[in-house]
Design a protein around this motif. Structure first.
Motif, PDB file in Angstrom:
ATOM      1  N   GLN A   1       0.863  -1.178   0.000  1.00 62.92           N
ATOM      2  CA  GLN A   1       0.000   0.000   0.000  1.00 62.92           C
ATOM      3  C   GLN A   1       0.902   1.230   0.000  1.00 62.92           C
ATOM      4  O   GLN A   1       1.779   1.373   0.856  1.00 62.92           O
ATOM      5  CB  GLN A   1      -0.910   0.017   1.220  1.00 62.92           C
TER       6      GLN A   1
ATOM      7  N   THR B   1       1.649   5.152   0.435  1.00 58.19           N
ATOM      8  CA  THR B   1       1.197   6.380   1.097  1.00 58.19           C
ATOM      9  C   THR B   1       2.230   7.464   0.843  1.00 58.19           C
ATOM     10  O   THR B   1       3.286   7.204   0.252  1.00 58.19           O
ATOM     11  CB  THR B   1       1.047   6.180   2.618  1.00 58.19           C
TER      12      THR B   1
ATOM     13  N   ASP C   1       4.199   8.588   2.913  1.00 60.02           N
ATOM     14  CA  ASP C   1       5.393   8.255   3.679  1.00 60.02           C
ATOM     15  C   ASP C   1       6.085   6.971   3.209  1.00 60.02           C
ATOM     16  O   ASP C   1       7.076   6.552   3.808  1.00 60.02           O
ATOM     17  CB  ASP C   1       5.043   8.161   5.168  1.00 60.02           C
ATOM     18  N   THR C   2       5.605   6.357   2.138  1.00 58.43           N
ATOM     19  CA  THR C   2       6.262   5.181   1.579  1.00 58.43           C
ATOM     20  C   THR C   2       7.635   5.590   1.062  1.00 58.43           C
ATOM     21  O   THR C   2       7.757   6.564   0.319  1.00 58.43           O
ATOM     22  CB  THR C   2       5.431   4.583   0.430  1.00 58.43           C
TER      23      THR C   2
ATOM     24  N   ARG D   1       6.114  11.444  -0.644  1.00 60.98           N
ATOM     25  CA  ARG D   1       5.867  12.844  -0.284  1.00 60.98           C
ATOM     26  C   ARG D   1       6.939  13.754  -0.907  1.00 60.98           C
ATOM     27  O   ARG D   1       6.636  14.842  -1.404  1.00 60.98           O
ATOM     28  CB  ARG D   1       5.861  13.016   1.235  1.00 60.98           C
TER      29      ARG D   1
END
Length: 117
Positions: free
Chosen positions: A30, A32, A34-35, A102
């Motif tokens: 998944q 995000t 912050d990945t 990000r």
């Protein structure tokens, strides 16, 4: 509104081209904000990291002159241990810094790489 569109475009691009199911896993990771692409549970090898970043800079028209690839994918020792290498060929142990989705989004918004430190 435009900034949200850029964020969505980065997610769609990464999901379509680079978010693949790891070997022996039941599903894709998944993604995000912050990945991290360079650290964490599913870091990319430096060759793939180079491919991803080159594609990113072209696709999102981000100036790459300030990007320091080796901060995120430093040189690795390889098969020969450091103690067997001559002093001139020793590879320092440097931990990669996280390069997150990000960071990709924020730099795409700015049109240049903004986050090396």
């Amino acid at each position: 509104m435009v900034k949200l569109l850029i964020q969505d475009a980065v997610f769609v691009w990464y999901e379509k081209y680079y978010n693949v199911k790891p070997l022996l896993s039941k599903s894709k990771p998944q993604v995000t904000l912050d990945t991290s692409l360079s650290t964490g549970k599913y870091p990319w090898a430096r060759e793939t990291g180079d491919e991803i970043m080159n594609d990113y800079f072209k696709r999102f028209n981000v100036k790459s002159s300030e990007f320091e690839f080796l901060l995120y994918w430093p040189y690795e020792k390889g098969l020969l241990p450091n103690f067997l290498r001559p002093l001139s060929q020793k590879v320092p142990e440097i931990s990669p810094k996280p390069l997150t989705v990000r960071m990709l989004v924020e730099s795409a918004k700015a049109g240049r790489w903004t986050l090396d430190f």
